[in-house]
Design an enzyme around this catalytic site. Structure first.
Site, PDB file in Angstrom:
ATOM      1  N   HIS A  98       0.828  -1.222   0.000  1.00  0.00           N
ATOM      2  CA  HIS A  98       0.000   0.000   0.000  1.00  0.00           C
ATOM      3  C   HIS A  98       0.861   1.271   0.000  1.00  0.00           C
ATOM      4  O   HIS A  98       0.536   2.250   0.672  1.00  0.00           O
ATOM      5  CB  HIS A  98      -0.951   0.008   1.203  1.00  0.00           C
ATOM      6  CG  HIS A  98      -1.949  -1.107   1.193  1.00  0.00           C
ATOM      7  ND1 HIS A  98      -3.165  -0.993   0.555  1.00  0.00           N
ATOM      8  CD2 HIS A  98      -1.902  -2.357   1.701  1.00  0.00           C
ATOM      9  CE1 HIS A  98      -3.825  -2.142   0.698  1.00  0.00           C
ATOM     10  NE2 HIS A  98      -3.081  -2.988   1.376  1.00  0.00           N
ATOM     11  N   TYR A 118       0.533  -4.854  11.801  1.00  0.00           N
ATOM     12  CA  TYR A 118       0.375  -3.440  11.431  1.00  0.00           C
ATOM     13  C   TYR A 118       1.066  -2.493  12.417  1.00  0.00           C
ATOM     14  O   TYR A 118       1.870  -1.667  12.001  1.00  0.00           O
ATOM     15  CB  TYR A 118      -1.116  -3.096  11.232  1.00  0.00           C
ATOM     16  CG  TYR A 118      -1.569  -3.450   9.826  1.00  0.00           C
ATOM     17  CD1 TYR A 118      -1.462  -4.750   9.359  1.00  0.00           C
ATOM     18  CD2 TYR A 118      -2.054  -2.498   8.956  1.00  0.00           C
ATOM     19  CE1 TYR A 118      -1.834  -5.087   8.063  1.00  0.00           C
ATOM     20  CE2 TYR A 118      -2.427  -2.824   7.662  1.00  0.00           C
ATOM     21  CZ  TYR A 118      -2.320  -4.119   7.222  1.00  0.00           C
ATOM     22  OH  TYR A 118      -2.684  -4.431   5.941  1.00  0.00           O
ATOM     23  N   ASN A 170     -10.268  -3.002   2.243  1.00  0.00           N
ATOM     24  CA  ASN A 170      -9.980  -2.885   0.811  1.00  0.00           C
ATOM     25  C   ASN A 170     -11.268  -2.569   0.059  1.00  0.00           C
ATOM     26  O   ASN A 170     -12.351  -2.510   0.650  1.00  0.00           O
ATOM     27  CB  ASN A 170      -9.416  -4.213   0.284  1.00  0.00           C
ATOM     28  CG  ASN A 170      -7.939  -4.377   0.610  1.00  0.00           C
ATOM     29  OD1 ASN A 170      -7.192  -3.419   0.661  1.00  0.00           O
ATOM     30  ND2 ASN A 170      -7.517  -5.608   0.819  1.00  0.00           N
TER      31      ASN A 170
END
Ligand code: NDP
Length: 504
Positions: A59, A342, A132
């Site tokens: 990303h 993350y 997404n």
């Protein structure tokens, strides 16, 4: 860009010393060598050398916009989350769209899923919904994530993107078929970030004021309508304007055309989940909207482009681990993996205090005993105690925020998914998608996009990879398999024989 007030400011070093001369470095005579003592020269060059922070490993290319979420329907019977507790309530948010596989300078119109990551600045803490534009994903176990992403990046020798790597991986991981079909349809090349749906993708939980839990999926339906590029148009736009989606968003907001999405949820009770014929926590599956209808929640509007891209978009950091009271996790394995990865990625990319950066900062009270580390900008707790419990401050744990326990009835083991009942059907939903969701135009483009993409497979394993992937398409739908085989000039009888052989 600058106003009159700015023009009157003196040019200074980062430490505030006014510059007397900007264009010429101190030198021995007007034509002589430069002096080491011209600190301003070093400061400028050294700062410039450090302008880049690590690129997001996935990303990397993205567009960020601030906006507002407004509640339109009461869902308090499912959740006590304060963001949803009153019709008409508005919450500020930041949304970052992105492509997945390409580098920071890659083209916006690449065939790729689009990231749809939202940070809601709620009064109970920041809630990140990091999804997404597809309700599903390529894999269902996070252990495979780095392998999968490597196939979307560059070949270690040629340093080029490699259809061989991609299709090799997909053909060896049949659970990817559903997402591969979404990706290869025209929704794999959305026209802009305004014209796509968003999904939380994972299964999450909601907990209400009575501490009752349900499983949920989040959907964001674009009010702009779905609009896609065909493959040829997307390829053409890559050359014309690689930043097309970024430009489209900035220009739309400058025109005050604020894009909107309707937030909806699907709800599954714990009892329904137990009886579900497939694993409802499997990220490669959707929940049928006929059985689990969409429930209206609210509307999201994007209305403010950040003043500075680097400050707010490049430094933004989203983590599915960041939920708020009334919204919880689920046993979705991909979600569980992302809970760790993350925040870990952000600590690497931005530093351990990344949540102190303005775009990531919770605008409400944050009280804890985390101290020090690089780049503390919040006062570091001043002279307050830096340990807990202590006898000096009045910070306390609020047990009202406790989640109901999750009951488990299984053993700890390395589970082979093929042993689990209902875990191994990778074909029914892709088949339904092809037969019942796509119209003839979509079907035609899906087939031609797949044929185009698979035509890039090269090397000694070419036939093996093509045949193995064809078998997956046949298993989803025979007509689909036939159409792709025809497009690739493959001997269908041979593939069917292999398929039959595998069944026995
Ligand atoms: P429904 O007919 O109730 O829903 C079909 C869904 O597909 C709608 O959300 C529709 O929403 C979406 N859709 C329509 N055209 C496309 C397209 N070209 N590409 C992707 N999505 C599209 O059926 P079910 O809920 O029973 O699902 C049937 C199949 O639809 C699933 O197997 C899955 O492949 C696909 N799907 C399901 C979704 C879900 O959450 N249940 C979501 C998206 C797709 P819209 O036209 O607004 O996009």
């Amino acid at each position: 860009m600058k106003n009159d007030k700015d023009k009157k400011r003196k040019l200074t070093t980062a430490s505030g010393k006014p510059y007397a001369e900007h264009e010429n470095t101190q030198s021995v005579g007007p034509r002589g060598p430069l002096l080491l003592q011209d600190f301003i020269l070093h400061e400028k060059m050294a700062h410039f050398n450090r302008e880049r922070i690590p690129e997001r490993v996935v990303h990397a290319k993205g567009t960020g916009v601030f906006g507002t979420f407004k509640v339109t329907h009461d869902i308090s019977k499912y959740t006590k989350a304060k963001i949803f507790n009153k019709i008409g309530k508005e919450t500020k948010l930041f949304l970052r769209f992105s492509t997945v596989g390409g580098e920071k300078g890659s083209a916006d119109t690449e065939r790729d899923p689009r990231g749809f990551a939202i940070k809601f600045y709620t009064e109970d803490g920041n809630w990140d919904l990091v999804g997404n534009n597809t309700p599903i994903f390529f894999i269902k176990d996070p252990k495979k994530f780095s392998d999968f992403i490597h196939t979307q990046k560059r070949d270690p020798r040629t340093n080029c993107k490699s259809p061989t790597m991609m299709w090799d991986f997909w053909s060896l991981n049949p659970e990817s078929l559903h997402q591969v079909m979404f990706l290869m349809s025209d929704r794999g090349t959305p026209y802009s970030y305004r014209h796509l749906h968003g999904f939380g993708s994972h299964t999450f939980s909601m907990i209400n004021a009575k501490n009752e839990k349900v499983w949920v999926k989040f959907h964001f339906k674009t009010q702009q309508g779905i609009k896609n590029f065909t493959n040829d148009e997307a390829v053409e736009m890559k050359g014309k304007d690689p930043d097309f989606a970024q430009r489209d968003m900035v220009e739309a907001i400058d025109r005050k055309e604020f894009p909107k999405w309707d937030m909806k949820i699907q709800v599954m009770t714990e009892e329904q989940a137990k009886k579900c014929p497939f694993n409802p926590f499997d990220l490669t599956k959707t929940w049928s909207q006929k059985e689990y209808p969409l429930i209206d929640v609210g509307t999201m509007e994007l209305n403010q482009i950040p003043k500075n891209y680097f400050a707010d978009v490049e430094q933004s950091a989203f983590a599915p681990a960041h939920v708020v009271d009334g919204i919880g996790y689920s046993p979705d394995k991909m979600l569980q993996g992302r809970l760790l990865s993350y925040p870990d990625a952000h600590r690497y990319r931005l530093g351990v205090n990344y949540e102190q950066l303005p775009v990531n900062k919770c605008p409400y009270m944050v009280s804890n005993y985390e101290r020090d580390g690089s780049m503390v900008v919040n006062g570091n707790g001043d002279d307050n105690p830096n340990y807990y419990p202590n006898s000096f401050d009045d910070i306390y744990e609020d047990h009202a925020y406790k989640e109901p326990p999750m009951k488990l009835d299984s053993n700890v083991a390395d589970w082979f998914d093929r042993n689990g009942e209902g875990e191994n059907d990778h074909y029914s939903q892709p088949g339904i998608f092809y037969r019942e969701v796509l119209n003839d135009y979509d079907k035609h483009n899906l087939v031609s996009n797949i044929v185009g993409a698979m035509s890039g497979i090269t090397g000694p394993k070419k036939d093996l990879i093509i045949n193995r992937q064809l078998c997956h398409f046949f298993r989803a739908d025979v007509k689909l398999g036939m159409a792709i085989a025809k497009g690739l000039n493959v001997d269908v009888d041979k593939v069917m024989a292999e398929l039959k052989h595998e069944k026995h």
